[in-house]
Design a protein around this motif. Structure first.
Motif, PDB file in Angstrom:
ATOM      1  N   ASN A   1       0.651  -1.345  -0.214  1.00 60.44           N
ATOM      2  CA  ASN A   1      -0.039   0.091   0.283  1.00 60.44           C
ATOM      3  C   ASN A   1       0.864   1.222  -0.146  1.00 60.44           C
ATOM      4  O   ASN A   1       1.766   1.459   0.399  1.00 60.44           O
ATOM      5  CB  ASN A   1      -0.498  -0.159   0.760  1.00 60.44           C
ATOM      6  CG  ASN A   1      -1.646  -1.349   1.780  1.00 60.44           C
ATOM      7  OD1 ASN A   1      -1.990  -1.769   0.496  1.00 60.44           O
ATOM      8  ND2 ASN A   1      -1.682  -1.657   2.754  1.00 60.44           N
ATOM      9  N   SER A   2       0.168   2.397  -0.836  1.00 57.76           N
ATOM     10  CA  SER A   2       1.019   4.110  -0.099  1.00 57.76           C
ATOM     11  C   SER A   2       0.899   4.075   1.154  1.00 57.76           C
ATOM     12  O   SER A   2       0.075   3.559   2.385  1.00 57.76           O
ATOM     13  CB  SER A   2       0.563   4.462  -1.295  1.00 57.76           C
ATOM     14  OG  SER A   2      -0.333   5.105  -1.303  1.00 57.76           O
ATOM     15  N   GLU A   3       1.522   5.695   1.403  1.00 58.13           N
ATOM     16  CA  GLU A   3       1.235   6.263   1.860  1.00 58.13           C
ATOM     17  C   GLU A   3      -0.335   6.723   2.132  1.00 58.13           C
ATOM     18  O   GLU A   3      -0.709   6.551   1.448  1.00 58.13           O
ATOM     19  CB  GLU A   3       2.345   7.019   2.751  1.00 58.13           C
ATOM     20  CG  GLU A   3       4.053   6.564   3.039  1.00 58.13           C
ATOM     21  CD  GLU A   3       3.444   6.391   3.985  1.00 58.13           C
ATOM     22  OE1 GLU A   3       2.923   5.873   4.978  1.00 58.13           O
ATOM     23  OE2 GLU A   3       4.922   4.978   4.043  1.00 58.13           O
ATOM     24  N   TRP A   4      -0.392   6.731   3.429  1.00 54.21           N
ATOM     25  CA  TRP A   4      -2.126   8.244   3.462  1.00 54.21           C
ATOM     26  C   TRP A   4      -1.638   9.261   2.967  1.00 54.21           C
ATOM     27  O   TRP A   4      -0.511  10.087   3.653  1.00 54.21           O
ATOM     28  CB  TRP A   4      -2.887   7.687   4.947  1.00 54.21           C
ATOM     29  CG  TRP A   4      -2.934   6.612   5.018  1.00 54.21           C
ATOM     30  CD1 TRP A   4      -2.129   6.034   5.603  1.00 54.21           C
ATOM     31  CD2 TRP A   4      -4.087   6.700   4.683  1.00 54.21           C
ATOM     32  NE1 TRP A   4      -3.588   4.331   6.480  1.00 54.21           N
ATOM     33  CE2 TRP A   4      -4.776   4.523   5.177  1.00 54.21           C
ATOM     34  CE3 TRP A   4      -5.636   6.913   4.314  1.00 54.21           C
ATOM     35  CZ2 TRP A   4      -5.702   3.954   5.107  1.00 54.21           C
ATOM     36  CZ3 TRP A   4      -7.046   5.729   3.475  1.00 54.21           C
ATOM     37  CH2 TRP A   4      -6.937   4.908   4.516  1.00 54.21           C
ATOM     38  N   SER A   5      -3.046   9.865   2.152  1.00 58.18           N
ATOM     39  CA  SER A   5      -2.202  11.344   1.919  1.00 58.18           C
ATOM     40  C   SER A   5      -3.191  11.631   3.101  1.00 58.18           C
ATOM     41  O   SER A   5      -3.147  11.652   3.729  1.00 58.18           O
ATOM     42  CB  SER A   5      -4.024  11.631   0.291  1.00 58.18           C
ATOM     43  OG  SER A   5      -5.180  11.739   1.350  1.00 58.18           O
ATOM     44  N   ALA A   6      -2.589  13.121   2.568  1.00 58.26           N
ATOM     45  CA  ALA A   6      -2.567  14.117   3.799  1.00 58.26           C
ATOM     46  C   ALA A   6      -4.290  14.631   4.518  1.00 58.26           C
ATOM     47  O   ALA A   6      -4.956  14.697   3.002  1.00 58.26           O
ATOM     48  CB  ALA A   6      -2.381  15.794   3.518  1.00 58.26           C
ATOM     49  N   PRO A   7      -4.805  14.328   5.441  1.00 61.58           N
ATOM     50  CA  PRO A   7      -6.602  14.594   5.544  1.00 61.58           C
ATOM     51  C   PRO A   7      -6.671  16.051   4.554  1.00 61.58           C
ATOM     52  O   PRO A   7      -5.917  16.793   4.492  1.00 61.58           O
ATOM     53  CB  PRO A   7      -6.154  14.883   6.793  1.00 61.58           C
ATOM     54  CG  PRO A   7      -5.143  14.237   7.354  1.00 61.58           C
ATOM     55  CD  PRO A   7      -4.353  14.674   6.124  1.00 61.58           C
ATOM     56  N   CYS A   8      -7.630  15.660   3.987  1.00 56.53           N
ATOM     57  CA  CYS A   8      -8.689  17.000   3.399  1.00 56.53           C
ATOM     58  C   CYS A   8     -10.085  16.826   4.102  1.00 56.53           C
ATOM     59  O   CYS A   8     -10.826  15.980   4.463  1.00 56.53           O
ATOM     60  CB  CYS A   8      -9.129  16.052   2.555  1.00 56.53           C
ATOM     61  SG  CYS A   8      -9.822  18.189   1.128  1.00 56.53           S
ATOM     62  N   ARG A   9      -9.880  18.505   4.927  1.00 57.44           N
ATOM     63  CA  ARG A   9     -11.283  18.505   5.804  1.00 57.44           C
ATOM     64  C   ARG A   9     -12.409  19.425   5.074  1.00 57.44           C
ATOM     65  O   ARG A   9     -12.136  20.132   3.885  1.00 57.44           O
ATOM     66  CB  ARG A   9     -10.714  19.318   6.695  1.00 57.44           C
ATOM     67  CG  ARG A   9      -8.936  18.243   7.666  1.00 57.44           C
ATOM     68  CD  ARG A   9      -9.331  19.046   8.962  1.00 57.44           C
ATOM     69  NE  ARG A   9      -8.199  18.867   9.826  1.00 57.44           N
ATOM     70  CZ  ARG A   9      -7.367  18.543  10.655  1.00 57.44           C
ATOM     71  NH1 ARG A   9      -8.075  20.448  11.762  1.00 57.44           N
ATOM     72  NH2 ARG A   9      -6.763  18.236  11.823  1.00 57.44           N
ATOM     73  N   PHE A  10     -14.000  19.408   5.637  1.00 57.26           N
ATOM     74  CA  PHE A  10     -14.541  20.626   5.164  1.00 57.26           C
ATOM     75  C   PHE A  10     -15.581  20.417   6.397  1.00 57.26           C
ATOM     76  O   PHE A  10     -15.744  19.548   7.694  1.00 57.26           O
ATOM     77  CB  PHE A  10     -15.320  19.855   3.679  1.00 57.26           C
ATOM     78  CG  PHE A  10     -16.171  18.569   4.648  1.00 57.26           C
ATOM     79  CD1 PHE A  10     -18.012  19.502   4.341  1.00 57.26           C
ATOM     80  CD2 PHE A  10     -16.005  17.787   4.892  1.00 57.26           C
ATOM     81  CE1 PHE A  10     -18.381  18.150   4.761  1.00 57.26           C
ATOM     82  CE2 PHE A  10     -16.882  15.940   4.875  1.00 57.26           C
ATOM     83  CZ  PHE A  10     -18.435  16.590   4.905  1.00 57.26           C
ATOM     84  N   THR A  11     -16.262  21.543   6.689  1.00 57.47           N
ATOM     85  CA  THR A  11     -17.463  21.778   7.167  1.00 57.47           C
ATOM     86  C   THR A  11     -18.978  21.096   6.280  1.00 57.47           C
ATOM     87  O   THR A  11     -18.889  22.222   5.798  1.00 57.47           O
ATOM     88  CB  THR A  11     -17.255  23.026   8.218  1.00 57.47           C
ATOM     89  OG1 THR A  11     -16.106  22.918   9.056  1.00 57.47           O
ATOM     90  CG2 THR A  11     -18.804  22.880   8.710  1.00 57.47           C
ATOM     91  N   ALA A  12     -19.445  21.114   7.097  1.00 55.65           N
ATOM     92  CA  ALA A  12     -21.031  20.863   5.988  1.00 55.65           C
ATOM     93  C   ALA A  12     -22.178  22.249   6.713  1.00 55.65           C
ATOM     94  O   ALA A  12     -22.213  22.557   8.482  1.00 55.65           O
ATOM     95  CB  ALA A  12     -21.571  19.689   7.295  1.00 55.65           C
ATOM     96  N   ASP A  13     -22.806  22.303   6.213  1.00 57.50           N
ATOM     97  CA  ASP A  13     -24.058  23.480   6.590  1.00 57.50           C
ATOM     98  C   ASP A  13     -24.544  23.357   5.483  1.00 57.50           C
ATOM     99  O   ASP A  13     -24.684  23.951   3.915  1.00 57.50           O
ATOM    100  CB  ASP A  13     -22.942  24.626   6.713  1.00 57.50           C
ATOM    101  CG  ASP A  13     -23.797  25.706   6.426  1.00 57.50           C
ATOM    102  OD1 ASP A  13     -25.042  25.811   6.816  1.00 57.50           O
ATOM    103  OD2 ASP A  13     -23.895  27.034   6.290  1.00 57.50           O
ATOM    104  N   ILE A  14     -26.128  23.273   5.708  1.00 60.15           N
ATOM    105  CA  ILE A  14     -26.787  22.604   4.808  1.00 60.15           C
ATOM    106  C   ILE A  14     -28.527  23.827   5.593  1.00 60.15           C
ATOM    107  O   ILE A  14     -29.085  22.568   4.208  1.00 60.15           O
ATOM    108  CB  ILE A  14     -27.532  20.727   4.476  1.00 60.15           C
ATOM    109  CG1 ILE A  14     -27.893  20.833   6.130  1.00 60.15           C
ATOM    110  CG2 ILE A  14     -26.612  20.525   4.537  1.00 60.15           C
ATOM    111  CD1 ILE A  14     -29.022  19.305   5.843  1.00 60.15           C
ATOM    112  N   THR A  15     -28.394  24.134   6.187  1.00 63.33           N
ATOM    113  CA  THR A  15     -29.129  25.375   6.755  1.00 63.33           C
ATOM    114  C   THR A  15     -29.103  26.894   5.871  1.00 63.33           C
ATOM    115  O   THR A  15     -28.623  27.782   6.149  1.00 63.33           O
ATOM    116  CB  THR A  15     -30.082  25.868   8.159  1.00 63.33           C
ATOM    117  OG1 THR A  15     -29.744  23.849   8.604  1.00 63.33           O
ATOM    118  CG2 THR A  15     -30.631  26.221   8.597  1.00 63.33           C
ATOM    119  N   ALA A  16     -30.224  27.779   5.024  1.00 64.82           N
ATOM    120  CA  ALA A  16     -29.856  28.118   4.811  1.00 64.82           C
ATOM    121  C   ALA A  16     -29.905  29.395   5.723  1.00 64.82           C
ATOM    122  O   ALA A  16     -30.558  29.634   7.040  1.00 64.82           O
ATOM    123  CB  ALA A  16     -30.504  28.706   3.629  1.00 64.82           C
ATOM    124  N   PRO A  17     -28.941  31.385   5.409  1.00 62.04           N
ATOM    125  CA  PRO A  17     -29.824  31.466   6.602  1.00 62.04           C
ATOM    126  C   PRO A  17     -31.759  32.390   6.678  1.00 62.04           C
ATOM    127  O   PRO A  17     -32.254  31.594   5.936  1.00 62.04           O
ATOM    128  CB  PRO A  17     -29.059  33.528   5.789  1.00 62.04           C
ATOM    129  CG  PRO A  17     -27.856  33.293   4.833  1.00 62.04           C
ATOM    130  CD  PRO A  17     -28.590  31.209   4.103  1.00 62.04           C
TER     131      PRO A  17
END
Length: 776
Positions: free
Chosen positions: A300-316
């Motif tokens: 196996n290869s090395e793991w990639s660097a983590p990729c992050r996000f924040t979820a937001d499904i509520t409109a103003p």
């Protein structure tokens, strides 16, 4: 938008049952292996040494190993050098060196060849042999023949050791065992094209180009995404051919709870992964990460660097607030600000803390987007209205994820600043005064543009008016475009008044009598003025040059014109007064027709008449236009001419024919063309057969000749043409008895087509008959 606190997850919740379309695996589990890569390099160098040529490196011929004798006693060894850089950094599984045998000096002696790994050396001779480091064990030979093509040696460990030492090549020696080396009976000959057959695996590379939704992962930012199952992508890297065993393993986890990590094998796609976050893992407002590694089943290869996000499904939840220091909300006449005058609008997040921008649009306002001064803050824009009166602006809040709020509408009234204009009735050659009226406070001058031309200025008087006289002396367009605005001392521009006005071109009335007629027919043209003081007229007809005629005492004009060509002829007439001012064109039309001749014939009409070779009379006449001759042609034949009114013509074949006729006047002008269609009756021959007598019985049988007798009906026929179905015709001469004879051997029922022809090419027309041939 995040509206709740930190998302809660049950301890140890794997949510494996919620993952759809992904293969959930325990962390670290290997994927099914692909097939190993393989290579079969040839030696980059080979040589043979000979004890009787001790200082030579022999690189031609075969590889002689052990002893041999000619007039001297020889002892030799052979060397094979291979480039092993291809295997650097790989998992080497197998490596077998194949040394095909070509001859043995004595098959009663056992094979005593040895292979040794030798120390690298540039030039190898009998006198300067490289050190022999390690003996290589042979693989079992699959056959019992004296000479074998399948002699191989397991060299995987020597190759691995050479790679570990950083070597780029490895050299092997073929020799006879020391105790038999000088005995001729044990000597052997080998093919110099020995081949190294290796299987190996190149470890896959770490995935790159990670993306979450539309965002490229850079390790420094955490995008906000309006989805609970965002799409993730990555590029996989593997130097070996992909036989279906390379895959991407994706790990998903909440950033605040890494122990809830889920690993899945993404659906297979060559060179990349493209999948979704597992359903049920992501909660609104939470921050999540993923990483990817490449697996080929061997390593196996090395793991990639983590990729992050924040979820937001509520409109103003609430639309923005809108305010303006320039324009009052729900204001009325006379309004605020002014068209063409800038004013401000301020948008505020109205208590929604994650609003980062505002979108806006409105009547007379270009749509746009403006960033808030801080999350949950405000923004101010400057708008220059392009219209006056009641208008509105609409705005929406956008949060970090790009979700939009409901729309807020702000209605206001823009004060009219553009001037208004009083226009006279304009006539060509008569000046007219235009009065400008200012609405802008402090206006000092009017600026106007006529028909998009240069800007001109008129001062604003104490009565807020300005005046300018326009004079149009050259005929042209009736309608003109006028734009007017005002400017104050500071250079502020008012709204623009945009209008059109009409200038009477004083076009005269033109009457043509008769307007419709034939070429050569005289016409009378009467012109009536639409103004006083007309002294002359300018006219032109069609492409003719302009001509000038004086006007009558009452200002009118009458003249004659005779068209010499057919078609529509435009008549243009303009009046001129004593001051030389010319009016616009008045127009009329002369239509000149050139009617085609008429064609009649008592011999040939639409109903079939006459016969091939039979002459008919055709009569021409031109009742509407006098002609001195006619031009005519039949079908596609060349044109012919006649000064008479009748011609005779004999058709050469039956069926439809066309006669085209046109008249020619004394001046050489040609009339329209007349088309006359008529039909010629055929004169088909009669056909008899003794095998098919009228009234029976039929005696024809399959594969037996059938006789036919053809009697032409067309006078002068010298040959008969016959064919079966759609076949090519066969020509048979007509005998002295006026008949033609031929035979045909049918295989079954058939269709016969027969015609006759004269020496000058006149054809009779076809007769078709179908014959049924009994089978018994």
């Amino acid at each position: 938008m995040r509206t709740s606190g930190r998302p809660r997850h049950g301890a140890g919740a794997l949510v494996a049952a919620l993952v759809t379309g992904l293969v959930v695996v325990a962390p670290g589990t290997a994927n099914a292996a692909q097939q190993p890569n393989w290579a079969m390099p040839l030696p980059v160098k080979w040589s043979t040494t000979d004890s009787k040529r001790p200082h030579e490196e022999i690189t031609t011929g075969d590889q002689r190993v052990g002893a041999w004798r000619d007039d001297k006693h020889h002892i030799g060894k052979s060397y094979l050098t291979f480039d092993i850089t291809r295997f650097k950094g790989t998992q080497l599984f197998t490596a077998n060196l194949r040394t095909p045998e070509k001859a043995a000096n004595d098959c009663t002696k056992p094979r005593s060849t040895q292979m040794w790994v030798v120390r690298p050396q540039n030039k190898i001779t009998w006198a300067d042999q490289p050190a022999e480091i390690a003996n290589v064990a042979p693989n079992p030979v699959p056959d019992q023949d004296c000479v074998s093509q399948a002699v191989t040696w397991n060299v995987v460990e020597p190759v691995k050791q050479a790679l570990e030492k950083g070597q780029t090549t490895i050299t092997f020696a073929l020799r006879i065992a020391e105790q038999f080396q000088g005995e001729v009976e044990y000597g052997r000959t080998y093919d110099p094209t020995g081949r190294l057959n290796a299987t190996f695996n190149t470890p896959p590379g770490t995935p790159t180009d990670l993306k979450i939704d539309i965002h490229t992962c850079n390790g420094t930012t955490t995008p906000v995404i309006p989805s609970l199952t965002p799409r993730v992508k990555a590029t996989l890297h593997d130097a070996d051919p992909d036989n279906g065993g390379v895959s991407g393993r994706v790990a998903f986890w909440p950033v605040h709870a890494p122990e809830q990590r889920i690993e899945v094998v993404a659906p297979w796609a060559p060179g990349s992964i493209d999948t979704l976050f597992p359903a049920g893992l992501v909660q609104d407002g939470g921050t999540y990460a993923f990483a990817v590694r490449t697996e080929d089943g061997f390593t196996n290869s090395e793991w990639s660097a983590p990729c992050r996000f924040t979820a937001d499904i509520t409109a103003p939840a609430t639309p923005p607030m809108i305010s303006s220091a320039t324009f009052r909300e729900n204001g009325g006449p006379p309004g605020d600000g002014g068209e063409g005058m800038p004013g401000d609008f301020t948008f505020s997040a109205n208590g929604v803390t994650d609003v980062v921008a505002f979108e806006y649009d409105g009547l007379g306002i270009p749509s746009g987007r403006v960033a808030a001064d801080a999350p949950g803050g405000k923004a101010t824009i400057t708008i220059t209205p392009t219209t006056d009166g009641p208008v509105s602006i609409q705005a929406r809040s956008l949060d970090r994820a790009g979700l939009r709020s409901e729309t807020r509408t702000y209605r206001y009234w823009v004060r009219t600043t553009g001037p208004w204009v009083q226009l006279p009735q304009f006539e060509l050659g008569t000046p007219g005064e235009v009065v400008f009226n200012a609405n802008q406070d402090g206006a000092t001058r009017f600026v106007y543009q006529l028909d998009g031309g240069q800007e001109q200025s008129v001062p604003v008087g104490d009565d807020r008016k300005g005046r300018h006289t326009f004079l149009f002396t050259v005929p042209g367009s009736e309608y003109h475009a006028l734009k007017v605005w005002t400017v104050d001392d500071a250079g502020t521009k008012s709204g623009v008044h945009d209008t059109n006005f009409y200038v009477d071109q004083l076009r005269p009335w033109v009457d043509v009598d008769p307007w419709d007629g034939i070429v050569g027919q005289k016409r009378t043209i009467t012109v009536s003025p639409s103004r006083d003081g007309v002294v002359s007229y300018v006219y032109k007809i069609g492409d003719d040059p302009e001509k000038v005629l004086p006007a009558a005492a009452d200002g009118s004009l009458t003249f004659e014109y005779t068209p010499t060509t057919k078609g529509y002829h435009d008549v243009l007439v303009a009046s001129v007064n004593a001051a030389g001012v010319r009016s616009g064109w008045g127009d009329g039309t002369v239509v000149a027709e050139a009617p085609a001749p008429t064609v009649t014939s008592n011999d040939y009409k639409y109903e079939p008449q006459g016969a091939p070779g039979q002459a008919g009379t055709f009569t021409f006449s031109s009742p509407r236009i006098p002609v001195v001759s006619y031009e005519y042609r039949f079908n596609g034949d060349p044109w012919q001419a006649t000064t008479g009114t009748q011609i005779q013509w004999a058709p050469k074949k039956p069926g439809y024919h066309y006669l085209y006729v046109r008249g020619v006047t004394e001046s050489g002008f040609e009339t329209d063309e007349q088309s006359y269609m008529f039909q010629v009756k055929p004169l088909p021959p009669t056909v008899t057969s003794p095998q098919f007598p009228d009234g029976g019985p039929v005696t024809a049988r399959p594969n037996q000749p059938v006789e036919f007798v053809v009697t032409p009906a067309l006078p002068g026929s010298h040959e008969v043409l016959w064919s079966i179905s759609f076949g090519a015709p066969t020509v048979v001469p007509v005998g002295e008895d006026g008949k033609a004879r031929f035979t045909y051997t049918p295989g079954g029922s058939f269709e016969l087509t027969v015609s006759s022809r004269t020496p000058d090419g006149i054809v009779s027309g076809d007769v078709k008959r179908t014959y049924s041939v009994p089978t018994s």
